[in-house]
Motif scaffolding. Sequence first.
Motif, PDB file in Angstrom:
ATOM      1  N   GLY A 189     -44.896  13.180  19.446  1.00  0.00           N
ATOM      2  CA  GLY A 189     -45.054  13.127  17.985  1.00  0.00           C
ATOM      3  C   GLY A 189     -43.910  13.820  17.263  1.00  0.00           C
ATOM      4  O   GLY A 189     -42.783  13.888  17.758  1.00  0.00           O
ATOM      5  N   GLY A 190     -44.199  14.373  16.084  1.00  0.00           N
ATOM      6  CA  GLY A 190     -43.183  15.067  15.295  1.00  0.00           C
ATOM      7  C   GLY A 190     -42.052  14.130  14.876  1.00  0.00           C
ATOM      8  O   GLY A 190     -42.246  12.926  14.684  1.00  0.00           O
ATOM      9  N   ASP A 191     -40.846  14.709  14.758  1.00  0.00           N
ATOM     10  CA  ASP A 191     -39.682  13.927  14.293  1.00  0.00           C
ATOM     11  C   ASP A 191     -39.372  12.765  15.237  1.00  0.00           C
ATOM     12  O   ASP A 191     -38.830  11.741  14.826  1.00  0.00           O
ATOM     13  CB  ASP A 191     -38.438  14.817  14.205  1.00  0.00           C
ATOM     14  CG  ASP A 191     -38.596  15.854  13.111  1.00  0.00           C
ATOM     15  OD1 ASP A 191     -39.468  15.638  12.235  1.00  0.00           O
ATOM     16  OD2 ASP A 191     -37.879  16.866  13.147  1.00  0.00           O
ATOM     17  N   GLY A 203     -46.684  19.669  18.314  1.00  0.00           N
ATOM     18  CA  GLY A 203     -47.496  20.409  17.350  1.00  0.00           C
ATOM     19  C   GLY A 203     -47.457  19.773  15.976  1.00  0.00           C
ATOM     20  O   GLY A 203     -48.121  20.239  15.051  1.00  0.00           O
ATOM     21  N   ASP A 204     -46.703  18.700  15.814  1.00  0.00           N
ATOM     22  CA  ASP A 204     -46.504  18.080  14.502  1.00  0.00           C
ATOM     23  C   ASP A 204     -47.067  16.653  14.539  1.00  0.00           C
ATOM     24  O   ASP A 204     -46.588  15.814  15.307  1.00  0.00           O
ATOM     25  CB  ASP A 204     -44.995  18.079  14.200  1.00  0.00           C
ATOM     26  CG  ASP A 204     -44.686  17.509  12.834  1.00  0.00           C
ATOM     27  OD1 ASP A 204     -45.631  17.200  12.098  1.00  0.00           O
ATOM     28  OD2 ASP A 204     -43.486  17.354  12.527  1.00  0.00           O
TER      29      ASP A 204
END
Length: 325
Positions: A217-219, A242-243
């Motif tokens: 996930g995240g960027d 964590g994003d």
Amino acid sequence: MKAALCTTLDGYESLTLCDVATPTPSDTQVLIRVKASALNFADSLIVKGKYQVKPPLPFSPGLECAGIVEAVGKNVTTCQAGDRVMAILNYGGFAQYALADAHDVFPIPDNLDFNTAASLPVAYGTSHHGLTAKAQLKAGETLVVHGAAGGVGLTAVEVGKRLGATVIATAGGPEKLAICKEHGADHLIDYRDGNVRDKIKALTDGLGSHVAYDPVGGDLFTETLRSTRQDGRILVVGFASGDIPQIPANIMMVKNITCIGYHWGAYRTLDPDSLRASFAELMSWIEDGSLQPHVSLTFGLDDVKQGFEALLARKSTGKIVIEIP
Ligand SMILES: NC(=O)c1ccc[n+]([C@@H]2O[C@H](COP(=O)([O-])OP(=O)(O)OC[C@H]3O[C@@H](n4cnc5c(N)ncnc54)[C@H](OP(=O)(O)O)[C@@H]3O)[C@@H](O)[C@H]2O)c1
């Protein structure tokens, strides 16, 4: 029995090794003398009350284990005392005995030891069922696997290769990428160097991948969306960064991309038959040597916290196993 017990939802740091009563199986349950239990990212969430499953306190984490059947409930006909088994658990694997529902207990192939068997169900189950039943990955397609040296990631590399896909593995650093290569990845991308989207496009004649498997996930998700081809599929597996990314619907629409939310554990009740079929195929692949389960670190029951530290510091590849005396 000894158990690593979570008494408050303050995270893995608060786990304590305690003596507790050995549980008794219900009519449909199996009591397993645990020999090994694998650590999952989800264990770091369950001990903070941030996982889908929220067991009543106190409880032991641990979502999968391998060991010997100690006793079975009166309605259980699929295994018996003395059998070597691996099991998917609701929780409770970091203890000398664990309870499993009979339909979540599987015989261990003769060529597997307890540590390896304990490491299989969640990671291989997620990757096999996710890539076949959900993402419908086909031979000849290109599969991108993010976090490819991690627990689920490395199994997605192997399952993707076994299904006949060309696999592009992304991970953080050359050592992790070397492990991905050992497990069959065709192309390697170090996402610490950036430009993931351009690198995937360069490897796919500018078209992008057919399928992306994303436990990070995240960027990275933005890069995934930009590097998935027209009519491609993205399997949303987790958020180890964590994003949790927000998905721009306009890009999905313009590129005809399908983002597939996927929670493997839910299929234990949604469609147990499809999970059993998935597991059966996985076991045949284990037995014929197509898959090479990878356990990089082992810890004792009294060192469970060190296991969590290693997982969260990204020091492991493949799986971490807790050996139970
Ligand atoms: N949907 C499902 O049914 C399902 C099933 C199992 C697991 N999951 C989820 O999948 C994710 C991965 O689980 P896992 O057990 O494979 O964990 P893992 O073994 O820790 O692997 C996660 C990988 O993510 C990468 N990563 C990138 N950013 C990270 C960060 N900030 N912190 C930690 N790792 C980071 C790490 O690789 P690098 O160091 O190479 O970046 C690591 O190898 C978790 O979110 C988990 O909850 C979902």
